[in-house]
Design a protein around this motif. Structure first.
Motif, PDB file in Angstrom:
ATOM      1  N   LYS A  18      12.994 -33.812 -43.027  1.00  0.00           N
ATOM      2  CA  LYS A  18      11.822 -33.768 -43.825  1.00  0.00           C
ATOM      3  C   LYS A  18      10.884 -32.434 -43.184  1.00  0.00           C
ATOM      4  O   LYS A  18      10.062 -31.691 -43.795  1.00  0.00           O
ATOM      5  CB  LYS A  18      10.956 -34.767 -43.750  1.00  0.00           C
ATOM      6  CG  LYS A  18      11.477 -36.012 -44.679  1.00  0.00           C
ATOM      7  CD  LYS A  18      10.768 -37.133 -44.646  1.00  0.00           C
ATOM      8  CE  LYS A  18      11.356 -38.370 -45.479  1.00  0.00           C
ATOM      9  NZ  LYS A  18      10.457 -39.460 -45.422  1.00  0.00           N
ATOM     10  N   LYS A  19      10.923 -32.314 -41.580  1.00  0.00           N
ATOM     11  CA  LYS A  19      10.011 -31.405 -41.249  1.00  0.00           C
ATOM     12  C   LYS A  19      10.843 -29.904 -41.183  1.00  0.00           C
ATOM     13  O   LYS A  19       9.965 -29.148 -41.486  1.00  0.00           O
ATOM     14  CB  LYS A  19      10.054 -31.704 -39.465  1.00  0.00           C
ATOM     15  CG  LYS A  19       9.239 -30.878 -38.739  1.00  0.00           C
ATOM     16  CD  LYS A  19       9.316 -31.040 -37.258  1.00  0.00           C
ATOM     17  CE  LYS A  19       9.093 -32.473 -36.796  1.00  0.00           C
ATOM     18  NZ  LYS A  19       9.508 -32.478 -35.380  1.00  0.00           N
ATOM     19  N   TYR A  20      11.893 -29.737 -41.084  1.00  0.00           N
ATOM     20  CA  TYR A  20      12.626 -28.675 -41.077  1.00  0.00           C
ATOM     21  C   TYR A  20      13.342 -28.150 -42.453  1.00  0.00           C
ATOM     22  O   TYR A  20      13.908 -27.065 -42.657  1.00  0.00           O
ATOM     23  CB  TYR A  20      13.738 -28.500 -40.010  1.00  0.00           C
ATOM     24  CG  TYR A  20      12.939 -28.436 -38.603  1.00  0.00           C
ATOM     25  CD1 TYR A  20      11.856 -27.629 -38.228  1.00  0.00           C
ATOM     26  CD2 TYR A  20      13.260 -29.767 -37.934  1.00  0.00           C
ATOM     27  CE1 TYR A  20      11.325 -27.855 -37.034  1.00  0.00           C
ATOM     28  CE2 TYR A  20      12.638 -29.732 -36.568  1.00  0.00           C
ATOM     29  CZ  TYR A  20      11.655 -28.873 -36.173  1.00  0.00           C
ATOM     30  OH  TYR A  20      11.110 -28.875 -34.640  1.00  0.00           O
ATOM     31  N   TRP A  21      13.254 -29.135 -43.297  1.00  0.00           N
ATOM     32  CA  TRP A  21      13.966 -28.651 -44.771  1.00  0.00           C
ATOM     33  C   TRP A  21      12.888 -29.099 -45.869  1.00  0.00           C
ATOM     34  O   TRP A  21      13.370 -29.571 -46.871  1.00  0.00           O
ATOM     35  CB  TRP A  21      15.174 -29.717 -44.779  1.00  0.00           C
ATOM     36  CG  TRP A  21      16.012 -29.243 -46.003  1.00  0.00           C
ATOM     37  CD1 TRP A  21      16.244 -29.661 -47.189  1.00  0.00           C
ATOM     38  CD2 TRP A  21      17.225 -28.455 -45.780  1.00  0.00           C
ATOM     39  NE1 TRP A  21      17.193 -28.800 -47.863  1.00  0.00           N
ATOM     40  CE2 TRP A  21      17.912 -28.273 -46.851  1.00  0.00           C
ATOM     41  CE3 TRP A  21      17.756 -27.945 -44.414  1.00  0.00           C
ATOM     42  CZ2 TRP A  21      19.247 -27.616 -47.090  1.00  0.00           C
ATOM     43  CZ3 TRP A  21      18.936 -27.079 -44.644  1.00  0.00           C
ATOM     44  CH2 TRP A  21      19.764 -26.995 -45.969  1.00  0.00           C
ATOM     45  N   PRO A  22      11.735 -28.756 -45.577  1.00  0.00           N
ATOM     46  CA  PRO A  22      10.472 -28.879 -46.569  1.00  0.00           C
ATOM     47  C   PRO A  22      10.631 -28.675 -47.891  1.00  0.00           C
ATOM     48  O   PRO A  22      10.400 -29.170 -48.899  1.00  0.00           O
ATOM     49  CB  PRO A  22       9.259 -28.452 -45.807  1.00  0.00           C
ATOM     50  CG  PRO A  22       9.770 -27.268 -45.091  1.00  0.00           C
ATOM     51  CD  PRO A  22      11.186 -27.589 -44.584  1.00  0.00           C
TER      52      PRO A  22
ATOM     53  N   SER B 121      19.068 -43.747 -34.890  1.00  0.00           N
ATOM     54  CA  SER B 121      19.260 -42.149 -34.950  1.00  0.00           C
ATOM     55  C   SER B 121      19.069 -41.545 -36.238  1.00  0.00           C
ATOM     56  O   SER B 121      18.507 -40.580 -36.365  1.00  0.00           O
ATOM     57  CB  SER B 121      20.537 -42.051 -34.343  1.00  0.00           C
ATOM     58  OG  SER B 121      20.818 -42.445 -33.015  1.00  0.00           O
ATOM     59  N   ILE B 122      19.633 -42.117 -37.098  1.00  0.00           N
ATOM     60  CA  ILE B 122      19.746 -41.552 -38.563  1.00  0.00           C
ATOM     61  C   ILE B 122      18.119 -41.523 -38.937  1.00  0.00           C
ATOM     62  O   ILE B 122      17.695 -40.418 -39.719  1.00  0.00           O
ATOM     63  CB  ILE B 122      20.561 -42.450 -39.618  1.00  0.00           C
ATOM     64  CG1 ILE B 122      21.793 -42.511 -39.419  1.00  0.00           C
ATOM     65  CG2 ILE B 122      20.220 -42.034 -41.130  1.00  0.00           C
ATOM     66  CD1 ILE B 122      22.649 -41.258 -39.292  1.00  0.00           C
ATOM     67  N   LYS B 123      17.462 -42.254 -38.521  1.00  0.00           N
ATOM     68  CA  LYS B 123      16.070 -42.295 -39.165  1.00  0.00           C
ATOM     69  C   LYS B 123      15.119 -41.243 -38.577  1.00  0.00           C
ATOM     70  O   LYS B 123      14.203 -40.525 -39.021  1.00  0.00           O
ATOM     71  CB  LYS B 123      15.271 -43.815 -38.648  1.00  0.00           C
ATOM     72  CG  LYS B 123      15.680 -45.066 -39.671  1.00  0.00           C
ATOM     73  CD  LYS B 123      14.952 -46.069 -39.362  1.00  0.00           C
ATOM     74  CE  LYS B 123      15.544 -47.252 -40.418  1.00  0.00           C
ATOM     75  NZ  LYS B 123      14.652 -48.560 -39.861  1.00  0.00           N
ATOM     76  N   TYR B 124      15.584 -40.978 -37.190  1.00  0.00           N
ATOM     77  CA  TYR B 124      15.033 -39.931 -36.446  1.00  0.00           C
ATOM     78  C   TYR B 124      15.402 -38.650 -37.196  1.00  0.00           C
ATOM     79  O   TYR B 124      14.612 -37.578 -37.198  1.00  0.00           O
ATOM     80  CB  TYR B 124      15.399 -39.922 -35.058  1.00  0.00           C
ATOM     81  CG  TYR B 124      14.610 -38.835 -34.239  1.00  0.00           C
ATOM     82  CD1 TYR B 124      13.380 -39.301 -33.760  1.00  0.00           C
ATOM     83  CD2 TYR B 124      15.042 -37.443 -33.869  1.00  0.00           C
ATOM     84  CE1 TYR B 124      12.576 -38.391 -32.854  1.00  0.00           C
ATOM     85  CE2 TYR B 124      14.424 -36.685 -33.161  1.00  0.00           C
ATOM     86  CZ  TYR B 124      13.179 -36.965 -32.658  1.00  0.00           C
ATOM     87  OH  TYR B 124      12.613 -36.219 -31.865  1.00  0.00           O
ATOM     88  N   ILE B 125      16.569 -38.433 -37.311  1.00  0.00           N
ATOM     89  CA  ILE B 125      17.258 -37.219 -38.013  1.00  0.00           C
ATOM     90  C   ILE B 125      16.617 -37.071 -39.511  1.00  0.00           C
ATOM     91  O   ILE B 125      16.416 -35.852 -39.789  1.00  0.00           O
ATOM     92  CB  ILE B 125      18.893 -37.348 -38.083  1.00  0.00           C
ATOM     93  CG1 ILE B 125      19.495 -37.261 -36.784  1.00  0.00           C
ATOM     94  CG2 ILE B 125      19.427 -36.005 -38.914  1.00  0.00           C
ATOM     95  CD1 ILE B 125      20.979 -37.072 -36.787  1.00  0.00           C
ATOM     96  N   GLN B 126      16.416 -37.979 -40.105  1.00  0.00           N
ATOM     97  CA  GLN B 126      15.564 -38.096 -41.514  1.00  0.00           C
ATOM     98  C   GLN B 126      14.173 -37.328 -41.157  1.00  0.00           C
ATOM     99  O   GLN B 126      13.830 -36.657 -42.109  1.00  0.00           O
ATOM    100  CB  GLN B 126      15.563 -39.209 -42.077  1.00  0.00           C
ATOM    101  CG  GLN B 126      16.925 -39.703 -42.697  1.00  0.00           C
ATOM    102  CD  GLN B 126      17.010 -41.285 -43.261  1.00  0.00           C
ATOM    103  OE1 GLN B 126      16.187 -41.863 -42.705  1.00  0.00           O
ATOM    104  NE2 GLN B 126      18.010 -41.672 -43.888  1.00  0.00           N
ATOM    105  N   ILE B 127      13.559 -37.730 -40.271  1.00  0.00           N
ATOM    106  CA  ILE B 127      12.306 -37.166 -39.796  1.00  0.00           C
ATOM    107  C   ILE B 127      12.412 -35.690 -39.818  1.00  0.00           C
ATOM    108  O   ILE B 127      11.546 -34.895 -40.278  1.00  0.00           O
ATOM    109  CB  ILE B 127      11.603 -37.806 -38.703  1.00  0.00           C
ATOM    110  CG1 ILE B 127      11.309 -39.464 -39.154  1.00  0.00           C
ATOM    111  CG2 ILE B 127      10.295 -37.220 -38.328  1.00  0.00           C
ATOM    112  CD1 ILE B 127      10.929 -40.176 -37.735  1.00  0.00           C
ATOM    113  N   MET B 128      13.437 -35.377 -38.792  1.00  0.00           N
ATOM    114  CA  MET B 128      13.769 -33.834 -38.590  1.00  0.00           C
ATOM    115  C   MET B 128      14.030 -33.117 -39.793  1.00  0.00           C
ATOM    116  O   MET B 128      13.475 -31.923 -40.095  1.00  0.00           O
ATOM    117  CB  MET B 128      14.693 -33.666 -37.679  1.00  0.00           C
ATOM    118  CG  MET B 128      14.482 -34.259 -36.310  1.00  0.00           C
ATOM    119  SD  MET B 128      15.637 -33.898 -34.951  1.00  0.00           S
ATOM    120  CE  MET B 128      15.618 -32.141 -35.010  1.00  0.00           C
TER     121      MET B 128
END
Length: 368
Positions: A360-364, A351-358
């Protein structure tokens, strides 16, 4: 306490706002209109539909009503409850209801919410007269600043505060704070300016608006934003509220609202994320799904639970540093939960890895 009767300090972010350029201050038009409206009733006059509609049409009342989702039937019953409470010819009906209320306020919930204003009118008017002082506003700011980093500890002279004479709740958004007088009064008995400090936190924290969120991420992004928004503000007033519940009247204590099922909600969210990831983003939970999951608490549950664990385990400074970052709130919670002696649920590495992907996507532009 019967959960469906619980009216709490929910801080629900309003999507509308009052158009005003006045300096930061208390505005008493709505509460004064209430005091004026009930005077003829004390002499036996009824509350006409037209008079009540004019009262409800005041902008602070309108914002509050829309925010709470009050339907016409509810407002009609509220008008009748006001007549029962204040008109002398209804004294026998009121006497019967008060006897029942003393055993269980939920038995005549609307009558109870009006009756506390009648029963405590003098003390509420005295309390109202002290609101708006510079000392009171300064104390409220001190509460707000306790959960903000230095760069956000800036007084906003455009915040407008509107006490109401109905219900017992509080909302904030777009530079506007609306709080019922009964709620403010009782919150101040425990911690002066704490509730207003909580409300102003929502304004001064300057929550970031995440635009162009993908459909599959909308529900999870809603969850991430609201648990940070309410959880961080809850650290201003909820600990003292929970520690002093014995002095609060019915309907204003929060233990049953904040605590039960908060841990299980985190477990469900963790499973949702894993399911979303493993399905190739096909099994999606919508914003409505997450609103239902957090029991329409606007983020208080499990936001309070998570923020409390973060602070109890020594990560307050890190929370303040990342006060606008909903992704970091999850990472901090997980770090604190691993240290916590009560063994609260964790977000899995997946789950943490998925949130990290998010993130990077929304906090560029902010991602380190």
């Amino acid at each position: 306490m019967k959960k469906h009767f619980l009216i709490t300090f929910l801080v629900i972010i309003s999507t509308t706002f009052l158009n005003t350029s006045k300096a930061q201050t208390f505005h008493f038009e709505a509460i004064n209109a209430y005091w004026k409206m009930i005077e003829p009733l004390k002499k036996g006059d009824s509350l006409s539909h037209e008079t009540f509609e004019k009262f409800l049409s005041l902008e602070p009342n309108q914002i509050y009503i829309k925010n709470q989702g009050f339907i016409k039937d509810y407002l009609k019953r509220l008008r009748k409850a006001i007549e029962v409470v204040y008109m002398p010819q209804n004294s026998e009906i009121l006497k019967t209801r008060v006897a029942a209320i003393e055993k269980d306020p939920a038995s005549f919930w609307l009558t109870y919410k009006v009756y506390v204003y009648k029963q405590n009118e003098k003390v509420l008017r005295d309390f109202q007269s002290k609101l708006g002082s510079q000392e009171y506003i300064e104390t409220s700011y001190q509460n707000t600043f306790s959960m903000l980093p230095k760069y956000l500890q800036v007084k906003d002279k455009n915040i407008n505060i509107y006490p109401l004479g109905i219900e017992n709740d509080a909302i904030a958004g777009s530079g506007t704070v609306i709080a019922t007088l009964w709620t403010l009064y009782n919150a101040d008995k425990i911690q002066k300016g704490a509730l207003l400090g909580h409300e102003m936190h929502h304004v001064l924290r300057k929550p970031l608006d995440f635009k162009n969120v993908e459909k599959k991420d909308e529900g999870l992004m809603y969850f991430l934003n609201v648990v940070l928004n309410e959880g961080s503000a809850d650290m201003i007033d909820k600990p003292t509220n929970l520690a002093n519940e014995d002095v609060l009247p019915y309907g204003l204590s929060l233990r049953d609202f904040l605590i039960p099922q908060a841990d299980s909600i985190i477990s469900v969210v963790n499973n949702n994320i894993i399911e979303l990831k493993n399905s190739g983003d096909k099994i999606i939970k919508t914003e409505k799904d997450y609103r239902n999951l957090i029991q329409w608490t606007s983020g208080h549950k499990p936001g309070y639970f998570m923020a409390d664990i973060i602070l109890r385990n020594g990560y307050k400074n890190q929370l303040l540093k990342n006060i606008q970052n909903p992704f970091q709130f999850i990472y901090l919670y997980n770090k604190a939960a691993k240290k916590d002696k009560k063994n609260p649920p964790l977000f899995a590495d997946e789950s943490i890895k998925y949130i990290q992907i998010m993130e990077k996507k929304y906090w560029p532009t902010r991602y380190n």
